[in-house]
Design a protein around this motif. Structure first.
Motif, PDB file in Angstrom:
ATOM      1  N   GLU A 138       2.388  -3.558   4.218  1.00  0.00           N
ATOM      2  CA  GLU A 138       2.484  -4.848   3.517  1.00  0.00           C
ATOM      3  C   GLU A 138       1.919  -5.984   4.360  1.00  0.00           C
ATOM      4  O   GLU A 138       1.284  -6.897   3.844  1.00  0.00           O
ATOM      5  N   ARG A 139       2.122  -5.907   5.674  1.00  0.00           N
ATOM      6  CA  ARG A 139       1.560  -6.933   6.568  1.00  0.00           C
ATOM      7  C   ARG A 139       0.039  -6.884   6.564  1.00  0.00           C
ATOM      8  O   ARG A 139      -0.623  -7.900   6.774  1.00  0.00           O
ATOM      9  N   ARG A 140      -0.511  -5.694   6.314  1.00  0.00           N
ATOM     10  CA  ARG A 140      -1.971  -5.544   6.275  1.00  0.00           C
ATOM     11  C   ARG A 140      -2.543  -5.929   4.903  1.00  0.00           C
ATOM     12  O   ARG A 140      -3.732  -5.821   4.673  1.00  0.00           O
ATOM     13  N   GLY A 141      -1.684  -6.362   4.021  1.00  0.00           N
ATOM     14  CA  GLY A 141      -2.151  -6.845   2.724  1.00  0.00           C
ATOM     15  C   GLY A 141      -2.189  -5.817   1.621  1.00  0.00           C
ATOM     16  O   GLY A 141      -2.675  -6.092   0.524  1.00  0.00           O
ATOM     17  N   PHE A 142      -1.649  -4.613   1.892  1.00  0.00           N
ATOM     18  CA  PHE A 142      -1.614  -3.583   0.846  1.00  0.00           C
ATOM     19  C   PHE A 142      -0.366  -3.757  -0.017  1.00  0.00           C
ATOM     20  O   PHE A 142       0.729  -3.997   0.505  1.00  0.00           O
ATOM     21  N   LYS A 143      -0.542  -3.605  -1.295  1.00  0.00           N
ATOM     22  CA  LYS A 143       0.620  -3.572  -2.188  1.00  0.00           C
ATOM     23  C   LYS A 143       0.977  -2.108  -2.397  1.00  0.00           C
ATOM     24  O   LYS A 143       0.175  -1.332  -2.905  1.00  0.00           O
ATOM     25  N   LEU A 144       2.172  -1.731  -1.973  1.00  0.00           N
ATOM     26  CA  LEU A 144       2.563  -0.330  -2.096  1.00  0.00           C
ATOM     27  C   LEU A 144       2.709   0.037  -3.570  1.00  0.00           C
ATOM     28  O   LEU A 144       3.331  -0.699  -4.342  1.00  0.00           O
ATOM     29  N   PRO A 145       2.147   1.192  -3.960  1.00  0.00           N
ATOM     30  CA  PRO A 145       2.161   1.590  -5.366  1.00  0.00           C
ATOM     31  C   PRO A 145       3.480   2.238  -5.792  1.00  0.00           C
ATOM     32  O   PRO A 145       3.501   3.280  -6.443  1.00  0.00           O
ATOM     33  N   ILE A 146       4.608   1.619  -5.393  1.00  0.00           N
ATOM     34  CA  ILE A 146       5.913   2.144  -5.798  1.00  0.00           C
ATOM     35  C   ILE A 146       6.815   0.984  -6.199  1.00  0.00           C
ATOM     36  O   ILE A 146       6.687  -0.129  -5.684  1.00  0.00           O
ATOM     37  N   THR A 147       7.714   1.258  -7.111  1.00  0.00           N
ATOM     38  CA  THR A 147       8.686   0.249  -7.540  1.00  0.00           C
ATOM     39  C   THR A 147       9.834   0.195  -6.537  1.00  0.00           C
ATOM     40  O   THR A 147       9.967   1.069  -5.671  1.00  0.00           O
ATOM     41  N   LYS A 197      10.577   2.712   6.801  1.00  0.00           N
ATOM     42  CA  LYS A 197      10.661   1.256   6.586  1.00  0.00           C
ATOM     43  C   LYS A 197       9.617   0.532   7.426  1.00  0.00           C
ATOM     44  O   LYS A 197       8.978  -0.425   6.956  1.00  0.00           O
ATOM     45  N   ALA A 198       9.438   0.973   8.669  1.00  0.00           N
ATOM     46  CA  ALA A 198       8.440   0.355   9.549  1.00  0.00           C
ATOM     47  C   ALA A 198       7.030   0.567   8.998  1.00  0.00           C
ATOM     48  O   ALA A 198       6.199  -0.349   9.029  1.00  0.00           O
ATOM     49  N   GLN A 199       6.762   1.764   8.473  1.00  0.00           N
ATOM     50  CA  GLN A 199       5.445   2.042   7.895  1.00  0.00           C
ATOM     51  C   GLN A 199       5.183   1.154   6.678  1.00  0.00           C
ATOM     52  O   GLN A 199       4.095   0.614   6.516  1.00  0.00           O
ATOM     53  N   MET A 200       6.196   1.007   5.824  1.00  0.00           N
ATOM     54  CA  MET A 200       6.042   0.175   4.629  1.00  0.00           C
ATOM     55  C   MET A 200       5.771  -1.280   5.008  1.00  0.00           C
ATOM     56  O   MET A 200       4.894  -1.934   4.435  1.00  0.00           O
ATOM     57  N   SER A 201       6.508  -1.764   5.993  1.00  0.00           N
ATOM     58  CA  SER A 201       6.315  -3.145   6.448  1.00  0.00           C
ATOM     59  C   SER A 201       4.915  -3.343   7.010  1.00  0.00           C
ATOM     60  O   SER A 201       4.270  -4.369   6.767  1.00  0.00           O
ATOM     61  N   GLN A 202       4.452  -2.337   7.750  1.00  0.00           N
ATOM     62  CA  GLN A 202       3.112  -2.426   8.344  1.00  0.00           C
ATOM     63  C   GLN A 202       2.039  -2.469   7.256  1.00  0.00           C
ATOM     64  O   GLN A 202       1.103  -3.275   7.320  1.00  0.00           O
TER      65      GLN A 202
END
Length: 253
Positions: free
Chosen positions: A152-161, A145-150
């Motif tokens: 997203e904060r850097r402006g990446f859209k995670l390629p998962i639904t 969860k922390a990695q995903m938040s990081q």
């Protein structure tokens, strides 16, 4: 010291053993490298562990070392948990091969991603007799969860639904040691972590250690944590030697 490049069921690894003991049925240590690293980068661990009278396996993780693909670090980061889960699965293959070769006792350890993988393996495999975790994290769900938040904060859209995110977290929960401390089962585990680690945070792992230490009331010496107040995300020589001594103490029991 003999260092052989081998493939065990398509898992490339370095097999290290003292030449005077090559044909002996020695205890074995599987030692796992970190993210963006490779098997040969842990030869200093292998050399020192093998000197103590053990057989050492250094496997390349999925997408690393000789299994590398043309991915940049961001692309590789997005596949971090795929790499970890693949390694956990592959440890069963190495275990089967070691047993067929007559190995009775097996230790496991690793640095960073390798330490994280080791902690997941402790939930899955009761055959691990001893573990040494360098800069690892037992809380898979919290870390993911922390990695995903990081990201997203850097402006990446995670390629998962959202559905895929939930599935991933549910899968990681299966290997999350913070949710099933009983899986430690009084096995000897050594932790090393730098207090200034900005890559794998120190506090969550240390908090887990403090909670789990209560489960070792009858044998507290089997569960130890060395915190280096000056270190970031790099293991000191002292830390490396402490992990070697840990294997030597408990794989010879």
């Amino acid at each position: 010291m003999i260092v052989k490049e081998e493939n065990w069921s398509n898992i490339p690894l370095l097999h290290i053993v003292d030449e005077t003991m090559e044909n002996s049925k020695l205890p074995a240590v599987i030692f796992l490298h970190g993210f963006t690293s490779a098997k040969e980068h842990n030869l200093h661990y292998a050399y020192n562990i093998a000197k103590k009278g053990f057989r050492v396996l250094l496997p390349d993780a999925h997408l690393h070392g000789s299994r590398e693909e043309e991915l940049d670090e961001v692309q590789l980061s997005l596949r971090f948990w795929e790499i970890v889960l693949t390694s956990i699965e592959e440890m069963a293959i190495l275990h089967k091969e070691l047993k067929e070769r007559g190995v009775q006792k097996i230790g496991m350890g690793g640095t960073s991603m390798g330490g994280i993988t080791t902690l997941g393996c402790l939930t899955a495999y009761p055959w691990i007799d001893v573990a040494a975790v360098m800069m690892g994290a037992p809380g898979y769900v919290e870390l993911a969860k922390a990695q995903m938040s990081q990201f997203e904060r850097r402006g990446f859209k995670l390629p998962i639904t959202d559905e895929e995110r939930k599935t991933l977290l549910d899968t990681l929960a299966i290997f999350d040691l913070t949710k099933q401390r009983h899986k430690l089962n009084n096995r000897p585990v050594f932790f090393w972590h730098g207090e200034n680690d900005a890559t794998v945070p120190f506090e969550p792992t240390f908090n887990f250690y403090k909670a789990a230490k209560k489960d070792y009331e009858d044998s507290p010496e089997r569960f130890e944590f060395y915190k280096d107040p000056n270190a970031g995300h790099a293991v000191s020589r002292l830390g490396m030697l402490q992990s070697v001594d840990w294997f030597a103490s408990y794989l010879n029991e």
